[in-house]
Design an enzyme around this catalytic site. Structure first.
Site, short mmCIF file in Angstrom:
data_model
loop_
_atom_site.label_atom_id
_atom_site.label_comp_id
_atom_site.label_asym_id
_atom_site.label_seq_id
_atom_site.Cartn_x
_atom_site.Cartn_y
_atom_site.Cartn_z
N TYR A 86 -14.33 129.39 -16.69
CA TYR A 86 -15.00 128.99 -15.66
C TYR A 86 -15.63 127.57 -17.28
O TYR A 86 -17.21 127.78 -16.91
CB TYR A 86 -16.42 128.34 -14.59
CG TYR A 86 -15.42 129.14 -13.09
CD1 TYR A 86 -15.00 128.67 -11.69
CD2 TYR A 86 -14.84 130.75 -13.30
CE1 TYR A 86 -14.36 128.64 -10.87
CE2 TYR A 86 -14.06 131.40 -11.90
CZ TYR A 86 -13.94 130.29 -11.12
OH TYR A 86 -12.89 130.97 -10.00
N HIS B 298 -6.65 128.07 0.15
CA HIS B 298 -7.50 129.39 -1.34
C HIS B 298 -7.15 130.51 -0.92
O HIS B 298 -8.06 130.97 0.06
CB HIS B 298 -8.04 128.03 -1.87
CG HIS B 298 -8.55 128.85 -3.54
ND1 HIS B 298 -8.28 128.18 -3.89
CD2 HIS B 298 -9.53 129.31 -3.70
CE1 HIS B 298 -8.58 128.85 -4.70
NE2 HIS B 298 -9.44 129.65 -5.53
#
Ligand SMILES: *[C@@H]1O[C@H](CO)[C@@H](O)[C@H](O)[C@H]1NC(C)=O
Ligand SMILES: *[C@@H]1O[C@H](CO)[C@@H](O)[C@H](O)[C@H]1NC(C)=O
Ligand SMILES: *[C@@H]1O[C@H](CO)[C@@H](O)[C@H](O)[C@H]1NC(C)=O
Ligand SMILES: *[C@@H]1O[C@H](CO)[C@@H](O)[C@H](O)[C@H]1NC(C)=O
Length: 586
Positions: A215, A399
Site C-alpha cells: 500500500y 469490493h
C-alpha cells in the site's frame, strides 16, 4: 441432454451498414454502442447495444474471415466449458450459420436463442450480428444479469461438415475470456462541459517493492486555486501502460484537519513505522477506483466537493500494488485523474462504506465452495446518521479481495419490509470492480437497513482466510455514492467481541480445539482444525450472534451511542423472487 432441433440460418443479405449501427437507428434508447476487445491485438472484438424494452442484447462480432467456426458465449465464472455458446460456422458449401448450444461439446438446443443472425464479409473481416434475450427462459441457459458477465470464445480454422459433437474446448490455444458489464446504464452521459479541467493525483516514479502486497501512500497539496470550492464532475484511473495489472486499486483521501494545518508531504509505504502520525488524518474517501472500472461520472444533480476556505488543502493518494511475482523492476507513476470545475452543481455528493469492518473477527474457513459473510448497516445507525429527508444513492462499488464470488446489498425500510435491492453482482470478480451508476437511484431514509452479503469460494485455500487489509485477506464492502452529503461515512459491522470469545471458548471446551482466551483472534481462528460441523457452526454463529457496529462520521469518530451487542436486523417481509419475462421455463 437435449433433443436437437435443426434450424439453419442461411447467410442473409449483406448489409452495407453494420447491423448494430442499423439497429441503433431504429431502437429508441439503444443509442449507445459498447465494445470490448476479445484478444490482445484487438483482431477479434465484441460490440453490443441494449434494448431494455424487449430485454435483448444485440451483439456484433468482428473477426478475421479465415476461420471456419467461431463460438462465443457466457459462462458462470469465465470457464471455457461448460458455457452457453452461440456458434457461427461455415459448412463445406461455404454457407454461414449460427446455432445455440449449452455445453463444451456442442449439443444443439431445442430452442434457438441466438436469433436475428446477419453476417457480412469484407476486406478479410467477417462481421456478424445476432440477438439474445437477457433471459431465454431455458433453465439450462445463462441469464444475462446486471453485474459482471464472463464472455468466453473459441475458434477453429476448419470448415465443418456438421456442428453436433464439435468440441469447443479442444481449441484451447485459440480461445479467450473477457469480463464485461453488458447491461450498462445507457442513461449516463459521459460528456463533460467545457469548463471542466483535469487534476492528476499520481505517484512519482515509485520503485514498487518486491512484495506481494504494497500500500503506497503519497500526500500532496492542492494548488492555490482550490482555496475556492470546486466540484469533481468525473474521475478515472490514470495508469501507466507498464503498470496494467500491477495497480489493483486506488483511493484518494482528504486530510481531515483544520484548514491551515500543515500535513507532511509523506511518500512511502502506508504501513511504514516512520509514516508521520499527522498523515493518519487523511482518511476521508474522495475517490475510489479498482481494476476494470471505467471513468466515474457524477449525476447532474450533485458532485463531490473539493477545496474551499474551510477545506484543508492536503489530500493523500493510496495505491494498492499487487505483485504476486514479487518483481523488483516495476517503476510506477499511476494515480487518479480528476475532472474538476469551480462551477458548482446543485448539491454535494458523498461516499458511505457499507459491509464488514476491516477486521480479523470475520473469517472464511478453507475448502468452501460458497461461504458467506454479512455486514449490516442498522436502523439505529441510519437514524443517527441520515438527514430527515434521507439520501439518494446513485452509485455503488462492490469490493472484496481474491475469493469473493458474489456480492449484493439488500435494502429494508424501518419495519423490516424489503425494498428493491441496491446492487448485486452474481458473477463478481475481484479483477473487475467498477463503480456502477445505479439505473434507479435509491432513496434511503433514517431508520432504513442495508444488508451487504459476500459469498466466497476458498476451495483452493488450505488455511483460514481472515478479514483484513492484505490481498490474501478478505473484505466485504459496498462503497455507495449519494447526495446530499451527510456526516455518516461508515456503516459497517462485525460479530460482537463477546460472541466471538464465547465461540472460541466453546471450540476449546466442546471440540477440544487449541483456542485460548490469552491469544489473539487470528491465532484462535488459525488454531481450529476445520471440518464440516465446525464450519456449519461458525456459519450459524455469524448469522445469529449480536453485532459490533461501526457507525462513524466522516471525521473518523463514532456517532454517540453504544454500538456493541446490537441485534441483527430482522427481515419481516422479504421481496418475492425476481420476476422473469417468461411464459414458461423450459
Ligand atoms: C470502442 O469504444 C471506445 C470507447 O467508447 C471508442 O473510443 C472506440 O472507437 C470503440 N471502437 C470501435 C471499434 O468501435
Ligand atoms: C474436449 O477437449 C478437451 C481439451 O482437449 C478435453 O479435455 C475434453 O475431454 C474433450 N471433451 C470430449 C467430450 O471429448
Ligand atoms: C497454512 O498454515 C500452515 C501452518 O501455519 C503453514 O505452514 C502453511 O504454509 C500455510 N499454507 C499456506 C498456503 O499459506
Ligand atoms: C470508527 O470510529 C472509532 C472511534 O473513532 C474507531 O476506533 C474505528 O476504527 C472507526 N471505524 C472505522 C471502520 O473507521
Amino acid at each position: 441432454m437435449k433433443v436437437f432441433g435443426v434450424i439453419t440460418y442461411v447467410l442473409c443479405a449483406l448489409f452495407e451498414l453494420s447491423q448494430v449501427e442499423a439497429l441503433v437507428k431504429i431502437i429508441p434508447g439503444a443509442y449507445k454502442i459498447y465494445n470490448v476487445s476479445l484478444n490482445e491485438d484487438n483482431s477479434v472484438s465484441l460490440h453490443w447495444t441494449l434494448d431494455y424494452s424487449s430485454e435483448t442484447v444485440i451483439f456484433e462480432i468482428h473477426l478475421p474471415a479465415e476461420y471456419g467456426w467461431f463460438a462465443v458465449g457466457f459462462s458462470i465464472r469465465g470457464e471455457i466449458f461448460p458455457a452457453d455458446y452461440c456458434l457461427l460456422w461455415e459448412n463445406h458449401q461455404g454457407k454461414l450459420s449460427l446455432r445455440a448450444n449449452d455445453h463444451g461439446v456442442i449439443h444443439l438446443d431445442k430452442q434457438q436463442d441466438c436469433v436475428g443472425f446477419r453476417a457480412k464479409k469484407s476486406n478479410g473481416i467477417l462481421k456478424f450480428t445476432y440477438q439474445r434475450r437477457f433471459d431465454t427462459c431455458d433453465r439450462k441457459d445463462y441469464i444475462i444479469e446486471d453485474g459482471t458477465t464472463h464472455i468466453v470464445w473459441s475458434r477453429g480454422k476448419h470448415k465443418l461438415y456438421q456442428v453436433n459433437g464439435l468440441n469447443v474446448s479442444s481449441s484451447l490455444e485459440d480461445s479467450g475470456m473477457v469480463r464485461v458489464h453488458l447491461l450498462e446504464n445507457v442513461d449516463v452521459e459521459y460528456n463533460l462541459p467545457k469548463h471542466v479541467k483535469t487534476l492528476d493525483v499520481i505517484t512519482d516514479r515509485v520503485k514498487v517493492p518486491a512484495d506481494e502486497t504494497t500500500y503506497w501512500c503519497r500526500v500532496v497539496k492542492l494548488p492555490e486555486e482550490y482555496k475556492v470550492k470546486h466540484h469533481i464532475y468525473q474521475y478515472e484511473s490514470h495508469i501507466q501502460e507498464s503498470s496494467q495489472g500491477l495497480v489493483h486499486h486506488m483511493e484518494v483521501f482528504h486530510c481531515e484537519a483544520p484548514p491551515r494545518e500543515e500535513i507532511p508531504l509523506y511518500t512511502g509505504n502506508c504501513f511504514a513505522k516512520d509514516r508521520p502520525s499527522k498523515t493518519h488524518l487523511c482518511k476521508r474517501v474522495l475517490a475510489a477506483w479498482a481494476m476494470g472500472a471505467p471513468p466515474f461520472t457524477y449525476p447532474d444533480e450533485a458532485a463531490l466537493p473539493i477545496g474551499g476556505e474551510n477545506f484543508n488543502p492536503y489530500i493523500m493518494l493510496e495505491v494498492h500494488y499487487n505483485n504476486p511475482g514479487r518483481r523488483a523492476d516495476f517503476v510506477d507513476s499511476s494515480g487518479i485523474r480528476f475532472h474538476i470545475s469551480s462551477k458548482l452543481k446543485e448539491m454535494d455528493a458523498g461516499i458511505i462504506e457499507l459491509g464488514l469492518e476491516y477486521t480479523d473477527k470475520m473469517a472464511i474457513p478453507p475448502g468452501q465452495e460458497s461461504f458467506s459473510l454479512t455486514g449490516y448497516c442498522t436502523s439505529a445507525c441510519t437514524s443517527m446518521g441520515l438527514p430527515p429527508q434521507g439520501i439518494t444513492i446513485f452509485g455503488s462499488q462492490l469490493h472484496t479481495h481474491l475469493t469473493g464470488i458474489r456480492v449484493y446489498t439488500r435494502h429494508f425500510d424501518a419495519y423490516g419490509k424489503e425494498l428493491p435491492e441496491l446492487n448485486r453482482d452474481n458473477h463478481f470478480s475481484t479483477h473487475f470492480q467498477k463503480i456502477r451508476r445505479l439505473k434507479k437511484p435509491v432513496k434511503v431514509l433514517p431508520g432504513h437497513v442495508l444488508i451487504t452479503r459476500c459469498d466466497y469460494n476458498t476451495m483452493n485455500r488450505e488455511n483460514i482466510t481472515l478479514g483484513g487489509f492484505e490481498i490474501s485477506d478478505e473484505m466485504c464492502v459496498n462503497y455507495v455514492h449519494y447526495y446530499p452529503h451527510t456526516d455518516l461515512e461508515v456503516c459497517k459491522s462485525s460479530i460482537s467481541d463477546q460472541a466471538l470469545t464465547t465461540y472460541f471458548r466453546y471450540m476449546k471446551e466442546w471440540e477440544a480445539q487449541p483456542t485460548s482466551v490469552t491469544q489473539g483472534v487470528s491465532q484462535n481462528y488459525k488454531a481450529i482444525e476445520w471440518n464440516k460441523m465446525r464450519v456449519q457452526l461458525l456459519n450459524e454463529v455469524y448469522n445469529e450472534a449480536p453485532l459490533s457496529m461501526q457507525c462513524n462520521m466522516s471525521s473518523g469518530d463514532r456517532f454517540p451511542g453504544y454500538w456493541e451487542n446490537a441485534h441483527i436486523p430482522p427481515v419481516i417481509t422479504p421481496l418475492p423472487p425476481p420476476w422473469r419475462r417468461c411464459e414458461a421455463i423450459v
